[in-house]
Scaffold this active site. Structure first.
Site, short mmCIF file in Angstrom:
data_model
loop_
_atom_site.label_atom_id
_atom_site.label_comp_id
_atom_site.label_asym_id
_atom_site.label_seq_id
_atom_site.Cartn_x
_atom_site.Cartn_y
_atom_site.Cartn_z
N HIS A 127 -7.90 -4.42 -1.45
CA HIS A 127 -6.64 -3.72 -1.14
C HIS A 127 -5.96 -4.30 0.09
CE1 HIS A 127 -3.82 -0.42 -1.51
NE2 HIS A 127 -3.95 -0.17 -0.22
N ASP A 128 -6.74 -4.79 1.04
CA ASP A 128 -6.17 -5.33 2.28
C ASP A 128 -5.64 -6.75 2.14
OD1 ASP A 128 -6.23 -3.21 3.99
OD2 ASP A 128 -7.96 -3.86 5.15
N ARG B 58 -12.51 7.44 8.42
CA ARG B 58 -11.85 6.14 8.50
C ARG B 58 -12.80 5.02 8.04
NH1 ARG B 58 -7.27 2.90 8.55
NH2 ARG B 58 -7.71 1.05 9.74
N SER C 4 0.85 -1.19 0.00
CA SER C 4 0.00 0.00 0.00
C SER C 4 0.89 1.25 0.00
CB SER C 4 -0.95 -0.06 1.20
OG SER C 4 -1.90 0.97 1.15
N ASP D 201 -9.15 -4.58 -6.36
CA ASP D 201 -8.59 -3.46 -5.58
C ASP D 201 -8.61 -2.22 -6.46
OD1 ASP D 201 -7.11 -1.62 -4.16
OD2 ASP D 201 -5.21 -2.70 -4.30
#
Lengths: 333, 333
Positions: free
Chosen positions: A312-313, A201, A140, A282
């Site tokens: 993405h994670d 967040r 990332s 992603d």
């Protein structure tokens, strides 16, 4: 500068298998790309034998110096599932280095470039007496910084692994982050900074995961509570927001989010052997963008595209493909 | 109830080709699924010859009764690109009906179900003396309402076309909408309702479009302005937010957004012939979900999946595939 949370651990925290570690703090002056020279503090962890090949490890903007449990801090690290005995990132065979991002303490309220992070890492290596890294593993935001480090300090690293990152931010992802930052600002207008930061967040969490994961985890139909409609994922997202605001400040969020958007590196300048990993679904670092980067690198070592419901994670969750990539990069045979 | 914005047009507004139209307002009582009986006003437009087959037309939550320019209001409608002479939705051959969603005026501050919208449409048909619709064409939220109408009033419609909608909201999309509604609430808490509503709408815009479109339109690198990072899409998104807040209220946004999340229809109860269209890359109504709906419908007329860089908004932009689907649905040979 000493690190209060690197206290001598209790016996209970100290299984014999935990690797030796060193926690270092240092103050230095750094010339920021967009804000001139500033004094900064660096907070570093070094895990593993002092003679082993050194590998810098960097994660997303909410990752930090504590990558894995070690002899001086047995709490789980942010990459606990990937780092460990017998794995590519084995603290018995490698010396793993990491730090808290510039800006993570919320005191540096200036635009921070990924180039600044790369230069801070070079400063940290100077202080540690490390001339050259065996490798740099970044995921990332950490992947963006790995590319910058290779471009700016090519003599100091043998190879890099870049997971879920590219040479520039994706325009759609930038737009999404910009709105998150504006929500933080909305919260700061009067009296609700924590709420604004939490909502920002929570939005970020959506970009880190996928519809597929949410369909699997939060299948219950939305329902009316107190005259309002609540959906199944809300409690989970609120918990993510709560955990975040307990540890981070609005300034840290905004400046590190901005830093992703300021990132730009010319692939032609990344002359260090580079392995890439991208994840289908992603949209922060879409496979097309990562593959286009691979095509422009002088020394590509391959670009793997994997499927993962974690989007993405995936670098935090998909232990096997991540381990395989890191093994090929760090221990090529 | 008369409609102030259905004023007699000037000559300039009245090209000879514009179809005859009728603007109707009516007051009625409606039993809401989650809030009991309420008095509501309905604002309806009817475009086309009075003897032609009647087709109800419904779009997303920010669509309204003005679908297309007509003899009494020559301003472009929200589906101007799709409706017109020679097309499947030709106001010379069909009588096109539409209304403002319950809740659109911002005065109805209660949970609104897609079933309520379907029942309001049945009331409108009663008032217009229309026993049975030839068809119902619904896109996005309008597609959800089309399914509800077919399930609740099967004797009143011959066939339906459902674009970019399914039998229930997708859990990931619900989470994203929930955060948008919480941002509206944050704005209200901060005495900044307009800003909160604008940011919520800007987030919604991201869900209506795709990374592919943003990569093509907003390729410039983010830059620092006044010490903050601004990205290339921000001006466009702000303009979208501005346009939205000029016409809509926070209550309308929240209640119609909620209504998408309250939507639930059992596919087995939709016994009317149903044509479906889904778009690859639309994560609000993912093709997998629309195809799963098609597989459970008693009378499917096919499910087309198209590619479009416009994602969820494809029904507004992809004139040819939309026209083909509507032609097959409304004028089968």
């Amino acid at each position: 500068m000493s690190l209060a949370d690197c206290l001598p651990p209790t016996d209970q925290d100290l299984p014999a298998a935990l690797a030796p570690a060193e926690c270092r703090g240092m103050a230095t002056r750094l010339r920021f790309r967009h804000a001139g020279e500033r004094k900064v503090g660096l907070r570093i962890e070094v895990v593993g034998p002092s003679k082993a090949p050194a590998v810098w490890v960097a994660g997303g903007i909410s990752a930090h110096r504590h990558v894995v449990a070690h002899a001086r801090n047995a709490a789980a690290g942010w990459w606990q599932d990937v780092v460990g005995p017998g794995r590519a990132l084995d603290p018995a065979r490698l010396r793993l280095l990491s730090f808290d991002w510039l800006g993570a303490d919320g005191e540096l309220d200036i635009p921070i470039d990924t180039a600044d992070q790369a230069d801070a890492i070079a400063c940290a290596l100077d202080a540690l007496g490390i001339e050259r890294l065996h490798g740099f593993v970044g995921a990332s935001y950490g992947g963006m910084v790995a590319l910058q480090f290779a471009a700016r300090h090519p003599q100091r690293v043998g190879r890099i692994a870049v997971l879920s990152a590219a040479d520039r931010p994706h325009p759609y992802a930038s737009a999404f982050r910009s709105l998150q930052r504006q929500i933080v600002a909305l919260g700061q207008l009067q009296c609700a900074e924590t709420l604004g930061l939490s909502l920002a967040r929570q939005l970020a969490m959506l970009s880190y995961r996928t519809p597929r994961e949410f369909a699997a985890r939060f299948d219950a139909a939305p329902r009316i509570e107190g005259g309002r409609v609540r959906c199944a994922a809300e409690s989970y997202l609120e918990a993510c927001g709560d955990r975040y605001v307990a540890r981070w400040t609005a300034t840290a969020f905004v400046r590190l989010s901005e830093s992703i958007d300021l990132h730009a590196v010319d692939p032609a300048t990344v002359r260090v052997p580079t392995a890439l990993l991208a994840v289908r679904g992603d949209w922060l670092a879409p496979p097309e963008q990562v593959e286009a980067l691979a095509a422009r690198l002088p020394a590509p070592v391959g670009c793997q595209v994997i499927d993962s419901m974690f989007g993405h994670d995936a670098f935090l969750k998909e232990r096997e493909p991540v381990d395989r990539l890191l093994r090929q990069t760090l221990h090529p045979l």
